[in-house]
Scaffold this motif. Structure first.
Motif, PDB file in Angstrom:
ATOM      1  N   ARG A 251       0.894  -1.169   0.000  1.00 10.27           N
ATOM      2  CA  ARG A 251       0.000   0.000   0.000  1.00 10.27           C
ATOM      3  C   ARG A 251       0.927   1.212   0.000  1.00 10.27           C
ATOM      4  NH1 ARG A 251      -5.255   1.684   1.435  1.00 10.27           N
ATOM      5  NH2 ARG A 251      -5.794  -0.156   0.173  1.00 10.27           N
ATOM      6  N   VAL A 252       0.798   2.024  -1.036  1.00  9.04           N
ATOM      7  CA  VAL A 252       1.655   3.194  -1.205  1.00  9.04           C
ATOM      8  C   VAL A 252       0.792   4.445  -1.103  1.00  9.04           C
ATOM      9  CG1 VAL A 252       3.354   4.365  -2.666  1.00  9.04           C
ATOM     10  CG2 VAL A 252       3.134   1.855  -2.764  1.00  9.04           C
ATOM     11  N   ALA A 253       1.016   5.239  -0.073  1.00 10.03           N
ATOM     12  CA  ALA A 253       0.344   6.527   0.061  1.00 10.03           C
ATOM     13  C   ALA A 253       1.197   7.570  -0.659  1.00 10.03           C
ATOM     14  CB  ALA A 253       0.164   6.897   1.529  1.00 10.03           C
ATOM     15  N   VAL A 254       0.660   8.110  -1.739  1.00 13.65           N
ATOM     16  CA  VAL A 254       1.371   9.122  -2.516  1.00 13.65           C
ATOM     17  C   VAL A 254       0.778  10.484  -2.159  1.00 13.65           C
ATOM     18  CG1 VAL A 254       2.115   9.870  -4.806  1.00 13.65           C
ATOM     19  CG2 VAL A 254       1.682   7.441  -4.368  1.00 13.65           C
ATOM     20  N   VAL A 255       1.615  11.364  -1.604  1.00 14.38           N
ATOM     21  CA  VAL A 255       1.158  12.680  -1.168  1.00 14.38           C
ATOM     22  C   VAL A 255       2.085  13.732  -1.752  1.00 14.38           C
ATOM     23  CG1 VAL A 255       0.493  14.136   0.778  1.00 14.38           C
ATOM     24  CG2 VAL A 255       0.453  11.644   1.028  1.00 14.38           C
TER      25      VAL A 255
ATOM     26  N   GLY B  82       3.692  14.139  -4.434  1.00 14.58           N
ATOM     27  CA  GLY B  82       4.932  13.721  -5.068  1.00 14.58           C
ATOM     28  C   GLY B  82       5.858  12.918  -4.178  1.00 14.58           C
ATOM     29  N   ARG B  83       5.404  12.473  -3.006  1.00 14.52           N
ATOM     30  CA  ARG B  83       6.200  11.627  -2.118  1.00 14.52           C
ATOM     31  C   ARG B  83       5.487  10.296  -1.916  1.00 14.52           C
ATOM     32  NH1 ARG B  83       7.098  14.762   3.315  1.00 14.52           N
ATOM     33  NH2 ARG B  83       8.506  12.996   3.710  1.00 14.52           N
ATOM     34  N   CYS B  84       6.252   9.211  -1.883  1.00 15.20           N
ATOM     35  CA  CYS B  84       5.696   7.868  -1.696  1.00 15.20           C
ATOM     36  C   CYS B  84       6.020   7.350  -0.305  1.00 15.20           C
ATOM     37  CB  CYS B  84       6.263   6.910  -2.743  1.00 15.20           C
ATOM     38  SG  CYS B  84       5.706   7.211  -4.431  1.00 15.20           S
ATOM     39  N   PHE B  85       4.986   6.930   0.425  1.00 19.92           N
ATOM     40  CA  PHE B  85       5.128   6.292   1.733  1.00 19.92           C
ATOM     41  C   PHE B  85       4.644   4.853   1.584  1.00 19.92           C
ATOM     42  CE2 PHE B  85       4.357  10.811   2.294  1.00 19.92           C
ATOM     43  CZ  PHE B  85       5.382  11.193   3.150  1.00 19.92           C
ATOM     44  N   VAL B  86       5.532   3.890   1.840  1.00 23.89           N
ATOM     45  CA  VAL B  86       5.283   2.512   1.425  1.00 23.89           C
ATOM     46  C   VAL B  86       5.186   1.574   2.618  1.00 23.89           C
ATOM     47  CG1 VAL B  86       6.044   0.654  -0.103  1.00 23.89           C
ATOM     48  CG2 VAL B  86       6.693   3.030  -0.620  1.00 23.89           C
ATOM     49  N   GLY B  87       4.106   0.804   2.641  1.00 23.18           N
ATOM     50  CA  GLY B  87       3.966  -0.282   3.599  1.00 23.18           C
ATOM     51  C   GLY B  87       3.823  -1.599   2.861  1.00 23.18           C
ATOM     52  N   ALA B  88       4.364  -2.674   3.436  1.00 23.66           N
ATOM     53  CA  ALA B  88       4.306  -4.002   2.819  1.00 23.66           C
ATOM     54  C   ALA B  88       3.638  -4.969   3.774  1.00 23.66           C
ATOM     55  CB  ALA B  88       5.715  -4.491   2.473  1.00 23.66           C
ATOM     56  N   ILE B  89       2.903  -5.929   3.203  1.00 27.15           N
ATOM     57  CA  ILE B  89       2.225  -6.933   4.018  1.00 27.15           C
ATOM     58  C   ILE B  89       2.264  -8.273   3.283  1.00 27.15           C
ATOM     59  CG2 ILE B  89      -0.118  -6.560   3.093  1.00 27.15           C
ATOM     60  CD1 ILE B  89      -1.102  -6.754   6.050  1.00 27.15           C
TER      61      ILE B  89
ATOM     62  N   PRO C 286       7.860  -1.970   6.819  1.00 29.77           N
ATOM     63  CA  PRO C 286       8.311  -0.940   5.869  1.00 29.77           C
ATOM     64  C   PRO C 286       8.525  -1.564   4.481  1.00 29.77           C
ATOM     65  CG  PRO C 286       9.540  -0.803   7.919  1.00 29.77           C
ATOM     66  CD  PRO C 286       8.745  -2.066   7.994  1.00 29.77           C
ATOM     67  N   GLY C 287       8.111  -0.853   3.457  1.00 31.14           N
ATOM     68  CA  GLY C 287       8.276  -1.326   2.091  1.00 31.14           C
ATOM     69  C   GLY C 287       9.203  -0.424   1.308  1.00 31.14           C
ATOM     70  N   VAL C 288       9.675  -0.942   0.192  1.00 30.97           N
ATOM     71  CA  VAL C 288      10.600  -0.202  -0.668  1.00 30.97           C
ATOM     72  C   VAL C 288      10.106  -0.301  -2.105  1.00 30.97           C
ATOM     73  CG1 VAL C 288      12.965  -0.016  -1.508  1.00 30.97           C
ATOM     74  CG2 VAL C 288      12.541  -0.683   0.872  1.00 30.97           C
TER      75      VAL C 288
ATOM     76  N   HIS D 267       0.258   4.559  11.899  1.00 36.76           N
ATOM     77  CA  HIS D 267       0.160   4.007  13.253  1.00 36.76           C
ATOM     78  C   HIS D 267       1.182   2.906  13.488  1.00 36.76           C
ATOM     79  CE1 HIS D 267      -1.506   1.437  16.462  1.00 36.76           C
ATOM     80  NE2 HIS D 267      -1.976   2.562  16.973  1.00 36.76           N
ATOM     81  N   ASP D 268       1.312   1.987  12.523  1.00 39.56           N
ATOM     82  CA  ASP D 268       2.168   0.815  12.721  1.00 39.56           C
ATOM     83  C   ASP D 268       3.624   1.059  12.341  1.00 39.56           C
ATOM     84  OD1 ASP D 268      -0.244  -0.282  13.365  1.00 39.56           O
ATOM     85  OD2 ASP D 268      -0.264  -1.785  11.765  1.00 39.56           O
ATOM     86  N   LEU D 269       3.858   1.925  11.359  1.00 40.41           N
ATOM     87  CA  LEU D 269       5.207   2.109  10.828  1.00 40.41           C
ATOM     88  C   LEU D 269       5.792   3.482  11.109  1.00 40.41           C
ATOM     89  CD1 LEU D 269       4.708   0.433   7.324  1.00 40.41           C
ATOM     90  CD2 LEU D 269       5.467  -0.626   9.468  1.00 40.41           C
ATOM     91  N   GLY D 270       4.978   4.388  11.630  1.00 37.60           N
ATOM     92  CA  GLY D 270       5.479   5.733  11.908  1.00 37.60           C
ATOM     93  C   GLY D 270       5.720   6.581  10.676  1.00 37.60           C
ATOM     94  N   LEU D 271       5.111   6.242   9.551  1.00 43.23           N
ATOM     95  CA  LEU D 271       5.309   7.035   8.333  1.00 43.23           C
ATOM     96  C   LEU D 271       4.579   8.374   8.477  1.00 43.23           C
ATOM     97  CD1 LEU D 271       4.878   4.275   5.589  1.00 43.23           C
ATOM     98  CD2 LEU D 271       6.991   5.173   6.586  1.00 43.23           C
TER      99      LEU D 271
END
Length: 336
Positions: free
Chosen positions: A219-223, A225-232, A256-258, A307-311
């Motif tokens: 799940r990538v939150a794009v705000v 022009g910035r990408c915040f990535v979580g992986a599951i 955390p995702g990349v 909440h879980d990753l501090g992004l």
């Protein structure tokens, strides 16, 4: 931000908490005045007014004049709540009138120069899942083979083309929330046993896609022009293998995702080309390391990533709401 225009509206509903609370905190830290508005309070508890005459136009939220509002975050739009004593014969008409008045109020704010996350016209366009897939493919993102139809024969043919590896889902969610008390339709695997029971498609078409093997989901939150990535990784979940949202909390967790730089750049370009400031993108990472685009949800959930990753997603949204700069637009060029 002009000193006379220092209010940031946070539009949500009365059952929404964590994410809107976090954005409210971050907006306050930046010296602006956040104002939460539970849209399900309209029209029974909330007064909205729009005026158009020879002198121009004006919108008011209670006594707050629209020209004091700098920006609007359309977090969630709740269904207008009507008085329980209202006769049933009038309810549908009153609901339509309330929704039209709310849309007109928001249109007045946008016309007065308020920045929206997301711009209303862009969000409506971005809800078109087929448009998303075509655009993502043009930008060089890999997408699954997809069929949208109400023709049972074409579904059976597609099932053969993808060698029996097929999932079904809806184009539009019945609700954005997985816990809001409303129906929520999850992505589901389709097997041979389902192919003789497709008559219900006559009531509504559905999306059918090739089922992609997963190493993990992103799940990538794009705000802005910035990408915040979580992986599951829900592969060990009995119910969550096809759709991670069905997994039990004990079965999988966010990590955390990349993203490879080229994939991140294409996602940022996709969001900008759609005219959005924010979008939640879902991707599959295959066992071979391919990144497959599924969809972007203009109002998709991101609270678990913070909440879980501090992004710092709430901070990024607050920056965009307070700064009010226009979203970037990239020229559309098809990837070779």
């Amino acid at each position: 931000m002009a000193p006379h225009r220092d209010t940031v509206l946070l539009l949500t509903h009365s059952a929404d908490h964590y994410t809107v609370d976090r954005v409210e905190e971050e907006v306050s830290r930046r010296g602006a005045h956040p104002l939460r508005v539970d849209t399900d309070d309209f029209p029974s508890k909330l007064a909205l007014t729009s005026r158009v005459d020879d002198g121009g136009s004006e919108v008011l939220l209670g006594e707050l004049v629209g020209t004091r509002i700098h920006s609007v975050w359309m977090r969630r739009m709740g269904t207008p709540q009507l008085d329980d004593t209202l006769e049933s014969a009038w309810r549908e008409g009153c609901l339509r009138e309330s929704q039209a008045a709310l849309e007109g109020f928001l249109d007045g704010l946008e016309a007065a120069g308020c920045r929206f996350i997301n711009p209303m016209g862009a969000e409506r366009t971005a809800q078109n899942k087929l448009h998303q897939l075509r655009l993502a493919r043009m930008l060089g993102l890999e997408v699954p083979r997809t069929l949208v139809t109400n023709d049972a024969a074409r579904v059976r043919s597609f099932f053969t083309q993808v060698r029996g590896r097929m999932v079904a889902k809806m184009q539009m969610p019945l609700t954005q929330s997985m816990g809001g008390g409303q129906p929520f339709v999850y992505t589901a695997a389709i097997g041979p046993e389902h192919l003789d029971a497709l008559e219900e498609l006559r009531h509504s078409p559905m999306v059918f896609q090739e089922r992609i093997d997963k190493a993990r989901e992103l799940r990538v939150a794009v705000v802005g022009g910035r990408c915040f990535v979580g992986a599951i990784d829900a592969s060990r979940s009995r119910r969550g293998q096809v759709d991670w949202r069905r997994a039990e909390p004990s079965e999988c967790h966010w990590e955390p995702g990349v993203l490879p730089t080229p994939v991140a750049a294409r996602l940022e370009q996709l969001i900008a080309t759609l005219g959005l400031v924010y979008g939640a993108v879902d991707l599959i990472v295959t066992p071979e390391g391919r990144y497959v685009f599924l969809e972007v949800n203009p109002g998709g959930e991101w609270g678990m990533l913070e909440h879980d990753l501090g992004l710092p997603i709430a901070a990024a949204l607050a920056d965009a709401l307070v700064a009010g700069s226009a979203p970037l637009h990239f020229p559309l060029q098809e990837s070779p």
